[in-house]
Write a protein that holds these residues in place. Structure first.
Motif, PDB file in Angstrom:
ATOM      1  N   LEU A   1      -9.989 -88.127  38.071  1.00 37.72           N
ATOM      2  CA  LEU A   1      -8.744 -88.008  37.318  1.00 37.72           C
ATOM      3  C   LEU A   1      -8.539 -89.339  36.597  1.00 37.72           C
ATOM      4  CD1 LEU A   1      -5.803 -88.596  39.766  1.00 37.72           C
ATOM      5  CD2 LEU A   1      -8.126 -88.763  40.513  1.00 37.72           C
ATOM      6  N   CYS A   2      -7.451 -89.477  35.877  1.00 36.57           N
ATOM      7  CA  CYS A   2      -7.168 -90.760  35.237  1.00 36.57           C
ATOM      8  C   CYS A   2      -6.992 -91.803  36.331  1.00 36.57           C
ATOM      9  CB  CYS A   2      -5.902 -90.669  34.392  1.00 36.57           C
ATOM     10  SG  CYS A   2      -5.304 -92.283  33.858  1.00 36.57           S
ATOM     11  N   ASN A   3      -7.599 -92.961  36.147  1.00 38.71           N
ATOM     12  CA  ASN A   3      -7.568 -94.015  37.164  1.00 38.71           C
ATOM     13  C   ASN A   3      -6.338 -94.915  37.083  1.00 38.71           C
ATOM     14  OD1 ASN A   3     -10.264 -93.899  38.616  1.00 38.71           O
ATOM     15  ND2 ASN A   3     -10.895 -93.786  36.480  1.00 38.71           N
ATOM     16  N   HIS A   4      -5.501 -94.694  36.109  1.00 40.48           N
ATOM     17  CA  HIS A   4      -4.325 -95.546  35.899  1.00 40.48           C
ATOM     18  C   HIS A   4      -4.721 -97.010  36.043  1.00 40.48           C
ATOM     19  CE1 HIS A   4      -1.609 -92.141  35.493  1.00 40.48           C
ATOM     20  NE2 HIS A   4      -2.493 -91.557  36.272  1.00 40.48           N
ATOM     21  N   CYS A   5      -5.741 -97.345  35.269  1.00 46.88           N
ATOM     22  CA  CYS A   5      -6.372 -98.660  35.319  1.00 46.88           C
ATOM     23  C   CYS A   5      -5.353 -99.794  35.206  1.00 46.88           C
ATOM     24  CB  CYS A   5      -7.376 -98.790  34.173  1.00 46.88           C
ATOM     25  SG  CYS A   5      -8.606 -97.483  34.164  1.00 46.88           S
ATOM     26  N   GLU A   6      -5.644-100.868  35.927  1.00 42.94           N
ATOM     27  CA  GLU A   6      -4.772-102.043  35.836  1.00 42.94           C
ATOM     28  C   GLU A   6      -4.924-102.688  34.458  1.00 42.94           C
ATOM     29  OE1 GLU A   6      -4.892-104.841  39.183  1.00 42.94           O
ATOM     30  OE2 GLU A   6      -5.751-103.190  40.334  1.00 42.94           O
ATOM     31  N   ASN A   7      -6.100-102.516  33.862  1.00 42.80           N
ATOM     32  CA  ASN A   7      -6.381-103.119  32.568  1.00 42.80           C
ATOM     33  C   ASN A   7      -6.898-102.014  31.641  1.00 42.80           C
ATOM     34  OD1 ASN A   7      -7.069-104.851  30.519  1.00 42.80           O
ATOM     35  ND2 ASN A   7      -8.992-105.496  31.476  1.00 42.80           N
ATOM     36  N   PRO A   8      -6.006-101.121  31.216  1.00 38.71           N
ATOM     37  CA  PRO A   8      -6.449 -99.874  30.576  1.00 38.71           C
ATOM     38  C   PRO A   8      -6.864-100.017  29.106  1.00 38.71           C
ATOM     39  CG  PRO A   8      -4.062 -99.921  30.760  1.00 38.71           C
ATOM     40  CD  PRO A   8      -4.550-101.217  31.328  1.00 38.71           C
ATOM     41  N   PRO A   9      -8.112 -99.716  28.793  1.00 42.64           N
ATOM     42  CA  PRO A   9      -8.553 -99.810  27.401  1.00 42.64           C
ATOM     43  C   PRO A   9      -7.906 -98.755  26.504  1.00 42.64           C
ATOM     44  CG  PRO A   9     -10.309 -98.931  28.801  1.00 42.64           C
ATOM     45  CD  PRO A   9      -9.212 -99.362  29.706  1.00 42.64           C
ATOM     46  N   CYS A  10      -7.506 -97.624  27.080  1.00 42.19           N
ATOM     47  CA  CYS A  10      -6.881 -96.571  26.265  1.00 42.19           C
ATOM     48  C   CYS A  10      -5.582 -97.078  25.649  1.00 42.19           C
ATOM     49  CB  CYS A  10      -6.613 -95.342  27.115  1.00 42.19           C
ATOM     50  SG  CYS A  10      -5.673 -95.699  28.612  1.00 42.19           S
ATOM     51  N   VAL A  11      -4.860 -97.914  26.393  1.00 37.26           N
ATOM     52  CA  VAL A  11      -3.586 -98.428  25.907  1.00 37.26           C
ATOM     53  C   VAL A  11      -3.809 -99.349  24.706  1.00 37.26           C
ATOM     54  CG1 VAL A  11      -1.635 -99.937  26.500  1.00 37.26           C
ATOM     55  CG2 VAL A  11      -2.408 -98.204  28.121  1.00 37.26           C
ATOM     56  N   ARG A  12      -4.871-100.176  24.821  1.00 36.80           N
ATOM     57  CA  ARG A  12      -5.140-101.091  23.709  1.00 36.80           C
ATOM     58  C   ARG A  12      -5.572-100.344  22.462  1.00 36.80           C
ATOM     59  NH1 ARG A  12      -9.234-105.334  25.515  1.00 36.80           N
ATOM     60  NH2 ARG A  12      -9.248-104.112  27.422  1.00 36.80           N
TER      61      ARG A  12
ATOM     62  N   ARG B   1      -7.174 -89.627  18.795  1.00 41.79           N
ATOM     63  CA  ARG B   1      -8.210 -89.616  19.835  1.00 41.79           C
ATOM     64  C   ARG B   1      -8.912 -90.971  20.012  1.00 41.79           C
ATOM     65  NH1 ARG B   1     -11.845 -84.955  18.185  1.00 41.79           N
ATOM     66  NH2 ARG B   1     -10.755 -85.009  16.216  1.00 41.79           N
ATOM     67  N   PHE B   2      -8.315 -92.039  19.553  1.00 40.52           N
ATOM     68  CA  PHE B   2      -8.885 -93.369  19.813  1.00 40.52           C
ATOM     69  C   PHE B   2      -8.937 -93.620  21.316  1.00 40.52           C
ATOM     70  CE2 PHE B   2      -7.545 -95.596  15.573  1.00 40.52           C
ATOM     71  CZ  PHE B   2      -8.340 -94.697  14.890  1.00 40.52           C
ATOM     72  N   CYS B   3      -7.891 -93.157  22.016  1.00 43.66           N
ATOM     73  CA  CYS B   3      -7.804 -93.373  23.463  1.00 43.66           C
ATOM     74  C   CYS B   3      -8.949 -92.677  24.188  1.00 43.66           C
ATOM     75  CB  CYS B   3      -6.465 -92.853  23.983  1.00 43.66           C
ATOM     76  SG  CYS B   3      -6.155 -91.141  23.541  1.00 43.66           S
ATOM     77  N   MET B   4      -9.359 -91.513  23.668  1.00 42.14           N
ATOM     78  CA  MET B   4     -10.448 -90.782  24.308  1.00 42.14           C
ATOM     79  C   MET B   4     -11.763 -91.529  24.150  1.00 42.14           C
ATOM     80  SD  MET B   4      -9.496 -86.889  23.302  1.00 42.14           S
ATOM     81  CE  MET B   4     -10.821 -86.136  24.205  1.00 42.14           C
ATOM     82  N   ALA B   5     -11.921 -92.136  22.988  1.00 41.15           N
ATOM     83  CA  ALA B   5     -13.130 -92.922  22.758  1.00 41.15           C
ATOM     84  C   ALA B   5     -13.107 -94.172  23.622  1.00 41.15           C
ATOM     85  CB  ALA B   5     -13.228 -93.295  21.280  1.00 41.15           C
ATOM     86  N   ALA B   6     -11.928 -94.707  23.874  1.00 46.25           N
ATOM     87  CA  ALA B   6     -11.814 -95.955  24.625  1.00 46.25           C
ATOM     88  C   ALA B   6     -11.918 -95.756  26.128  1.00 46.25           C
ATOM     89  CB  ALA B   6     -10.485 -96.632  24.292  1.00 46.25           C
TER      90      ALA B   6
END
Ligand code: SF4
Ligand code: SF4
Ligand code: SF4
Lengths: 129, 263
Positions: free
Chosen positions: B124-135, B162-167
């Motif tokens: 599932l989404c990892n809710h990353c501490e340093n999320p590239p999708c957000v950037r 869909r930039f977030c999907m690529a990231a």
């Protein structure tokens, strides 16, 4: 000025076309929309804020609610009278106003606005009318 | 000229007086408005809070697809996640995959214990501490909530670029190629659907946390999943991480996933 006739004719045709809607609708007043309230809404007597405010500014309130819930993680709204509401279009607004066709659509159609809230928020959550 | 100098001084005096006036007026005006209380906005009292929400998945407890299905079902049902038979339109928030796909680049894949090879790994989404999708998101439709570290989506704002999907290196996001409504198996009227052209993913059940409930998949897992605050030393997730060997997905990329796997 040999083209005078041509220009005047053109102008007249142009004016006729531009003014056609006004002429066509002359004397016809579209009756203002009459919204129907659900029993639940009638029983509640007052909305989140005053009726006048809600009638003209509900979109501002919804925008504020969206911002607070999605981005600030705040979900509870306390109105000036101290009454609390969960800030949810699906579960608070549309719970009471579960008659989209007789309520929301009436004014939206009259004002010719097409908000896309219902593309995602499901109309009539409790299936009462 | 004398008179003119005098006039100038008078004017200066008057201007000074005028400058000091607004605060007085404001104070008066405020007093007049005070009685009508302003509306208040705040969090709900029962809301669960954390500094960084995290999940621990006890993978040896998942023997086959049968152990996974109820969890996926629970999530997809309450969040109105559509089901498309056509693979390329697929939308998923929570799903199972194989060991070597889940941990590409993290673990040795040459020879793997047979049992592990057949074990379904929930992703599932990892809710990353340093999320590239957000950037990557140009509209801030995807953002990391400073309050609790949840990587959220504001569907209202998503433009479907869909930039977030690529990231995202985990494929945690899905794009609605079509209007999802016809593909809904059930409809939860308490939760919105999405529309065509919007990206979606797991939200760590923010709407449930706000009501004091655990995420739906955690609730349905009967103890196989644990949810809690990663930055609270006494939390259940930290306890599990302390006492078990855990791995995370693609840690070499530095996104710092907040989903931990006991293997
Ligand atoms: S798993 Fe992907 S979508 Fe989720 S926070 Fe990390 S990068 Fe973003
Ligand atoms: S698809 Fe939506 S969420 Fe993703 S980057 Fe574009 S605007 Fe942001
Ligand atoms: S945390 Fe909630 S949204 Fe995320 S996979 Fe579990 S049930 Fe679905």
């Amino acid at each position: 000025m040999n083209d005078k006739k041509l220009i005047v004719t053109g102008l007249v045709i142009f004016l006729i076309i531009v003014l056609f809607p006004f002429w066509y609708n002359r004397g016809r007043a579209v009756p203002p929309p009459e919204v129907k309230l659900t029993e639940q809404a009638k029983a509640a007597k007052e909305c989140v804020l005053s009726k006048d405010y809600m009638r003209s500014e509900h979109m501002q309130l919804l925008d504020l609610w969206r911002e607070s819930v999605v981005r600030e993680a705040d979900r509870i709204y306390t109105n000036p009278k101290g009454k609390q509401f969960v800030m949810s279009l699906s579960n608070t607004c549309l719970d009471c106003h579960s008659n989209k066709a007789d309520f929301c659509d009436k004014c939206h159609n009259y004002a010719s606005v097409r908000p896309y809230c219902w593309d995602c928020h499901i109309d009539n959550p409790k299936e009462n009318s | 000229m004398d008179t003119s100098r005098r006039r100038v001084l008078q004017l200066l005096g008057l201007s000074a007086a005028a400058l000091s006036a607004p605060p007085v007026f404001n104070a008066l005006a405020k007093e007049a408005h005070e009685p009508a209380a302003a509306p208040q906005i705040g969090p709900s009292k029962e809301a669960l809070t954390a500094k960084q929400w995290a999940m621990v998945i006890d993978t040896p407890k998942f023997k086959s697809e049968k152990d996974v299905e109820p969890l996926v079902e629970a999530c997809h049902k309450i969040h109105n996640v559509p089901h498309w038979d056509e693979k390329r339109w697929e939308i998923k928030w929570l799903w199972a995959t194989h060991y070597e796909h889940a941990f590409t680049g993290t673990v040795s894949r040459r020879f793997v214990a047979e049992e592990v090879q057949h074990r379904p790994f929930l992703v599932l989404c990892n809710h990353c501490e340093n999320p590239p999708c957000v950037r990557a998101c140009p509209t801030k439709a995807t953002f990391k909530r400073p309050e609790d570290g949840i990587v959220m989506m504001d569907f209202h704002r998503c433009i479907g670029c869909r930039f977030c999907m690529a990231a995202c290196p985990f494929g945690a996001r899905s794009f609605n190629y079509r209007d999802p409504r016809p593909a809904l198996k059930y409809t939860n009227k308490q939760f919105p659907t999405r529309m065509k052209g919007v990206v979606e993913k797991c939200s760590f059940c923010v709407e449930r946390l706000a009501e004091g409930k655990m995420p739906a998949c955690v609730e349905a897992s009967e103890g196989k999943l644990t949810f809690g605050d990663l930055f609270d030393e006494k939390s259940k997730v930290r306890e599990l991480i302390k006492t078990h060997y855990t791995i995370r997905r693609k840690v070499n990329l530095g996104t710092e996933p907040a989903v931990y796997y006991i293997v």
